[in-house]
Design a protein around this motif. Structure first.
Motif, mmCIF file in Angstrom:
data_model
loop_
_atom_site.group_PDB
_atom_site.id
_atom_site.type_symbol
_atom_site.label_atom_id
_atom_site.label_comp_id
_atom_site.label_asym_id
_atom_site.label_seq_id
_atom_site.Cartn_x
_atom_site.Cartn_y
_atom_site.Cartn_z
ATOM 1 N N ASN A 1 13.929 -2.720 -0.697
ATOM 2 C CA ASN A 1 12.711 -2.046 -1.168
ATOM 3 C C ASN A 1 11.619 -1.925 -0.101
ATOM 4 N N LYS B 1 14.352 7.776 1.841
ATOM 5 C CA LYS B 1 13.772 6.875 0.828
ATOM 6 C C LYS B 1 13.132 5.647 1.459
ATOM 7 N N LYS C 1 10.096 13.846 -2.844
ATOM 8 C CA LYS C 1 10.269 12.778 -3.829
ATOM 9 C C LYS C 1 9.724 11.448 -3.327
ATOM 10 N N TYR C 2 9.998 11.145 -2.051
ATOM 11 C CA TYR C 2 9.607 9.840 -1.517
ATOM 12 C C TYR C 2 8.363 9.897 -0.626
ATOM 13 N N LYS C 3 7.721 11.095 -0.602
ATOM 14 C CA LYS C 3 6.480 11.281 0.157
ATOM 15 C C LYS C 3 6.638 10.855 1.628
ATOM 16 N N THR C 4 7.747 11.283 2.225
ATOM 17 C CA THR C 4 8.056 10.963 3.616
ATOM 18 C C THR C 4 7.623 12.106 4.519
ATOM 19 N N ASN D 1 14.160 15.358 -1.035
ATOM 20 C CA ASN D 1 13.937 13.923 -0.811
ATOM 21 C C ASN D 1 12.605 13.635 -0.130
ATOM 22 N N LYS E 1 9.868 -0.536 3.430
ATOM 23 C CA LYS E 1 9.849 0.741 4.145
ATOM 24 C C LYS E 1 9.737 0.560 5.654
#
Length: 387
Positions: A89, A113, A139-142, A136, A91
């Motif tokens: 979990n 992710k 979705k994961y604000k990357t 993606n 980053k």
């Protein structure tokens, strides 16, 4: 310390990134590096940068590497599913995805992710799976940063713009080793000739793509997807010195140009320090080149592969996978001296025009497996079909 992951650390992009980090080690902690077969170089990198997690995808190289690091405090894995266990979990701050070929798509998608920023230098991922990547990223604000010099240049020119007031984008191409070669001599081009790029030091595959101008076709497709453009907004210009990388013309009449030395370290450095004010050594402004940019339109007789751009539709489709896979196989045939240089363009244009593959222009990619299976099918067909 910023936590870093590098997919493809033994290649030119990965090695360049590590050389940058070498001069600033106090600010970075490399959590994971990967390679396919070059396990000796990977292990040396791990020892120098104190990296505890390695991925080696080639089975034989993986077995040899395990024996070599036995007893050392290094974790070694054989596939990319392992990084999900490594990070769970938490980053990472920055990931460089520099794996070549279709095998780079899935790990690129999966790592999004787990990272705040992803810099992608894998053309196949963007060309064939951009809609999956974009999903993606959202979705994961990357944050995504393109590493290719042309796309990084465009990204730099428009990154602060709030509105899409762009009229036209120009990507530059050196023209490769055959920019001035008489057309009558194209029939006799050898692999040795085609691998001699005048400005860049690159691998064999990308050097051939540069010589045919296929690399620039790929870059137009990438730019269209990355910046959500129409193909009519993109144009290729020949610029022999590779000093000017992109031009953006805005609707308000302004035109911006971005130039830098013929050195991939510059876009890599700036992707790593995109939020920081760090310095890099570079050459003074080259006034001689500025006074003679020699910009020219593409000669489609000399570079017929450019006609592929007329076959493309505005939607993301599986047809791009057909093009990439077919080209990969034809370049491989040329490198093995099974076909002539001029056959790459001829056969690619003919093969991609077959009715069997036209349907893929209307099919949007839905997952990695679908893309990989189509790539394998195209590979089989082009190696068993007479075109």
């Amino acid at each position: 310390m910023k936590k870093i992951v590098i997919f493809g650390s033994t290649g030119s992009i990965g090695t360049s990134l590590l050389n940058i980090i070498k001069n600033d080690q106090k600010n970075f902690k490399i959590e994971l590096i990967s390679a396919n077969k070059n396990y000796k170089k990977l292990i040396n990198q791990a020892k120098f940068f104190n990296v505890k997690n390695l991925i080696i995808t080639d089975q034989n190289s993986f077995i040899k590497a395990k024996k070599k690091i036995k007893g050392k405090n290094i974790n070694i894995y054989n596939d990319f599913t392992s990084f999900k266990k490594i990070f769970k979990n938490k980053k990472i701050d920055y990931t460089m995805s520099a794996i070549t070929g279709f095998q780079g798509l899935k790990p690129t998608l999966d790592i999004i992710k787990f990272t705040d920023v992803i810099a992608i230098a894998n053309k196949e991922s963007i060309i064939c799976g951009w809609n999956l990547i974009k999903k993606n990223l959202d979705k994961y604000k990357t944050k995504f940063i393109p590493v290719d010099s042309e796309h990084f240049s465009i990204w730099s020119l428009i990154n602060k713009e709030k509105y899409k007031n762009f009229e036209k984008f120009y990507l530059t191409a050196s023209g490769g080793p055959f920019r001035k070669l008489p057309l009558r001599k194209f029939n006799n081009i050898t692999t040795k000739n085609a691998l001699k790029h005048p400005n860049w030091s690159m691998g064999k595959k990308i050097s051939i793509d540069s010589a045919t101008m296929m690399n620039k076709v790929f870059e137009v497709i990438e730019a269209k997807k990355i910046f959500d453009l129409k193909y009519s907004q993109l144009e290729i210009l020949i610029h022999p010195d590779s000093y000017l990388h992109a031009i953006v013309k805005f609707n308000n009449g302004l035109i911006k140009l971005l130039m830098h030395d013929t050195n991939m370290v510059i876009p890599i450095f700036n992707s790593l320090y995109s939020e920081d004010n760090n310095k890099i050594k570079s050459y003074p402004l080259n006034i001689k080149i500025l006074n003679n940019l020699q910009l020219q339109k593409i000669d489609k007789i000399r570079f017929p592969i450019i006609k592929l751009l007329n076959k493309l539709t505005e939607i993301d489709s599986l047809f791009e996978t057909v093009i990439v896979s077919a080209n990969d196989n034809l370049v491989n045939k040329f490198l093995k001296n099974e076909i002539k240089f001029i056959d790459i363009s001829k056969k690619l244009l003919k093969f991609t025009s077959l009715n069997e593959f036209q349907k893929f222009k209307k099919i949007k990619p839905v997952n990695v497996k679908q893309i990989e299976q189509l790539a394998d099918y195209v590979s089989l067909k082009i190696n068993t079909t007479s075109v």
